[in-house]
Design an enzyme around this catalytic site. Structure first.
Site: not given
Ligand SMILES: C[S@@+](CC[C@H](N)C(=O)[O-])C[C@H]1O[C@@H](n2cnc3c(N)ncnc32)[C@H](O)[C@@H]1O
Length: 433
Positions: A81-82
């Site tokens: 998750c960025q």
């Protein structure tokens, strides 16, 4: 055969689940590369367990091998998750690009090039909310990107323990299907409630109750057509289940029809068959003291305990640090907590259990961690350091969930090919006439 490409393959949780589900899965290419280290233990483990050739398993940065990825039917991968925000490219008015190094955009490049019929992705459930300053932006960018490439999408947050497995691990699974598939056309005929409850991808293997969680009302909306608009201005509150068909997003907070979970105690029993008596090194030590004057046992007791401590920040500001207590030792009559990548570093979130034979307190063994994720015992015993074995399991997924999803994909895929063959036969008969 269903040709599969596995990205961010780690130690192969997706592949193992699919192969447990059916012999029809043929993993044509897997990619795994750990950016932070020279050694590549996860990749080595993958290659060893699946006996992969150098052509089948590639140990390079995904960004460098997009052009090598062959056409396939199913793309799978669990990715970090960025920050998924996008910006206009410097070069062109029309061009839009994500930040460098954001792996979701590499996945999108693969999809744009190869257009697989089906895509199955996994991520932490935080993705639905992030970033905190623009709730739901990242997930919206993701949905809008897939939609733009011509996919219908369904997602579901699944806690493995609620469907019978031994770990309370909550992850979002995203299933995307190309708009020219028979499955997409079928979904277009159903209303959103029916998709989520009966007709959609997750409904059969992961049943949900008829009623929804009333605290989170169902919602229906459209995403802006311009990705830049989504990224700059759009926010949304996504519930744990949802679908996009015909350009409309529908999201509902569903409640699982729960299956009795496997307990941590049952996992310890299973592990005992493979590992016998647990080695002394896993037990909490009571002899040496650390810098704070605590034995390992006392340190863990302290870590897990409730705290209200006066602390001083770097800038000299005094504050109270508080946290609640955690079970010490873990309850064996329940599924375990989520395993983190730090499981092996003996910290507050490491599991401490009462050994079944000796009744003394100890940490989990790598085999127990593998079993908690549904991997075969000693899966990661491929030459990597023990701490890395825990790390790899913290990164992996509950294989049994993928096995269940694999069953569903085989069904869908079989229907696709049957319908294709029937249509083909009709065309051939017409041309004979
Ligand atoms: C969340 S883990 C996936 C774990 C996997 N599903 C499993 O069962 O083990 C993500 C993986 O992506 C890999 N990775 C990170 N950056 C990458 C990159 N640029 N190219 C290829 N792989 C990458 C990491 O090393 C990690 O193993």
């Amino acid at each position: 055969m269903i040709n599969v490409v596995e990205l961010f393959a780690g130690v192969g949780g997706f592949r193992l689940g699919l192969e447990k589900s059916s012999k029809k899965y043929n993993i044509t290419l897997a990619n795994q590369w750990e950016p932070s280290t020279k050694s590549q233990p996860a990749f080595d483990c993958y290659k060893k367990n699946f006996n992969s050739t150098d052509d089948e398993a590639i140990n390079e940065d995904i960004a460098d091998i997009i052009g090598l990825i062959p056409e396939h039917d199913l793309l799978v991968g669990g990715f970090p998750c960025q920050d998924y925000s996008v910006a206009r490219t410097l070069a062109g008015e029309m061009g839009i690009e994500g930040h460098k190094g954001v792996l979701f955009f590499e996945i999108m490049k693969v999809i744009n090039r190869t257009k697989p019929k089906f895509i199955l992705l996994e991520n932490v459930d935080r993705l639905l909310k992030s970033p905190s300053t623009q709730r739901g932006r990242d997930f919206s960018v993701m949905l809008a990107s897939l939609q733009k490439q011509g996919y219908g999408i369904e997602w579901r947050v699944i806690n493995a323990a609620e469907y019978g497995f031994a770990q309370r691990r909550r992850r979002v699974f995203i299933f995307a299907y190309r708009e020219d598939t028979n499955f997409y056309k079928e979904q277009q005929k159903h209303n959103f409630q029916d998709i989520i409850h009966q007709k959609g991808f997750f409904a059969k293997e992961f049943p949900v109750k008829d009623e929804h969680n009333e605290k989170h009302p169902d919602k229906e909306f459209e995403l802006p057509s311009n990705l830049l608009d989504v990224s700059d201005n759009f926010s949304a509150k996504y519930n744990n289940s949802g679908v996009i068909v015909n350009g409309v997003v529908y999201t509902a907070e569903t409640l699982p029809v729960e299956t009795t979970p496997t307990t941590l105690g049952e996992i310890l029993e299973q592990a005992r068959e493979f590992q016998g008596q647990v080695d002394e090194k896993y037990y909490l030590k009571n002899d040496k003291k650390n810098k704070k004057g605590r034995t390992e046992y006392e340190e863990m007791e302290y870590q897990k305990g409730a705290k209200k401590e006066k602390r001083v920040s770097k800038t000299g500001h005094e504050y109270y640090y508080t946290e609640g207590s955690m079970a010490f030792p873990e309850r064996l009559d329940m599924p375990s907590r989520t395993m983190l990548t730090s499981e092996g570093t003996k910290n507050r979130s490491s599991h401490v259990v009462k050994d079944l034979d000796t009744s003394r307190l100890r940490f989990l063994t790598p085999i127990e961690c593998e079993l908690l994720n549904g991997f075969d015992p000693d899966w990661t015993n491929s030459g990597m350091p023990e701490r890395t074995r825990y790390f790899c399991m913290g990164n992996a997924l509950v294989v049994d969930l993928i096995e269940k999803m694999g069953n569903q994909i085989v069904d869908l895929y079989t229907k696709e090919t049957t319908i294709y063959q029937e249509k083909n036969n009709e065309v051939q008969q017409m041309s004979i006439l």
